[in-house]
Design a protein around this motif. Structure first.
Motif, short mmCIF file in Angstrom:
data_model
loop_
_atom_site.label_atom_id
_atom_site.label_comp_id
_atom_site.label_asym_id
_atom_site.label_seq_id
_atom_site.Cartn_x
_atom_site.Cartn_y
_atom_site.Cartn_z
N UNK A 1 0.82 -1.21 0.00
CA UNK A 1 0.00 0.00 0.00
C UNK A 1 0.86 1.26 0.00
N UNK A 2 1.89 1.26 0.83
CA UNK A 2 2.77 2.43 0.87
C UNK A 2 3.49 2.63 -0.45
N UNK A 3 3.88 1.54 -1.09
CA UNK A 3 4.56 1.65 -2.37
C UNK A 3 3.61 2.15 -3.46
N UNK A 4 2.37 1.69 -3.43
CA UNK A 4 1.43 2.15 -4.46
C UNK A 4 1.02 3.60 -4.27
N UNK A 5 1.10 4.11 -3.06
CA UNK A 5 0.86 5.56 -2.89
C UNK A 5 1.88 6.34 -3.71
N UNK A 6 3.13 5.94 -3.60
CA UNK A 6 4.19 6.63 -4.35
C UNK A 6 4.03 6.43 -5.86
N UNK A 7 3.78 5.19 -6.28
CA UNK A 7 3.66 4.95 -7.72
C UNK A 7 2.39 5.57 -8.31
N UNK A 8 1.32 5.65 -7.53
CA UNK A 8 0.11 6.31 -8.02
C UNK A 8 0.35 7.79 -8.25
N UNK A 9 1.06 8.43 -7.35
CA UNK A 9 1.39 9.85 -7.53
C UNK A 9 2.21 10.05 -8.80
N UNK A 10 3.17 9.15 -9.01
CA UNK A 10 4.01 9.26 -10.21
C UNK A 10 3.18 9.02 -11.47
N UNK A 11 2.34 7.97 -11.46
CA UNK A 11 1.53 7.68 -12.65
C UNK A 11 0.57 8.82 -12.97
N UNK B 1 -4.71 -0.80 8.11
CA UNK B 1 -3.88 -2.00 7.98
C UNK B 1 -2.81 -2.01 9.06
N UNK B 2 -2.27 -0.85 9.41
CA UNK B 2 -1.28 -0.79 10.49
C UNK B 2 -1.90 -1.19 11.82
N UNK B 3 -3.14 -0.80 12.06
CA UNK B 3 -3.83 -1.23 13.28
C UNK B 3 -4.03 -2.74 13.30
N UNK B 4 -4.36 -3.32 12.15
CA UNK B 4 -4.47 -4.77 12.06
C UNK B 4 -3.12 -5.43 12.33
N UNK B 5 -2.06 -4.82 11.85
CA UNK B 5 -0.70 -5.33 12.08
C UNK B 5 -0.38 -5.32 13.57
#
Length: 136
Positions: free
Chosen positions: A40-50, A86-90
């Motif tokens: 999820x954290x990685x797709x935040x970055x890639x979504x911004x780039x896309x 998701x972090x709370x679930x973790x």
């Protein structure tokens, strides 16, 4: 078809969705939820780039493209909330956030450490020269 965003955008988001389904199904797996959070954290970055690269520069955009980019931006805005949940679930599954690169562990107390490669006889075992006392 003329798509607004490249295929890599869809592949990235759908693969994170698949890992998310795996993380929900396997409730005892800490690795699955960790991979989902990292994805999820990685797709935040890639979504911004896309979105920033492939956003059209001209004024005329069809309604389908406008809706497509609007949903992509809406998904991007909801991802920080998803990361928090998701972090709370973790944390509920017993995960700890510890970032350890090895430098902080150099000063730990090692008083209970016993080396196993040295032939020292530990004090917890009786000396073989002393005879055992009968229990009666």
């Amino acid at each position: 078809m003329n798509y607004m965003l490249p295929v890599s955008y869809a592949w990235g988001n759908f693969s994170v969705l698949a890992v998310g389904i795996w993380a929900i199904v396997q409730r005892d797996s800490l690795d699955a939820i960790t991979m989902f959070l990292a994805g999820l954290l990685l797709t935040v970055l890639t979504d911004i780039i896309h979105i920033s690269i492939f956003y059209p520069s001209h004024d005329f955009i069809s309604d389908a493209k406008r809706f497509s980019i609007g949903m992509a931006i809406f998904s991007l805005l909801l991802k920080p909330l998803s990361c928090y949940l998701v972090y709370r679930m973790y944390r509920e599954r017993g995960g700890e956030y510890t970032f350890n690169i090895g430098v902080a562990s150099a000063g730990q107390d090692r008083s209970s450490y016993e080396p196993i490669d040295q032939p020292d006889v530990s004090a917890q075992w009786p000396s073989p020269s002393k005879a055992a006392q009968p229990p009666y």
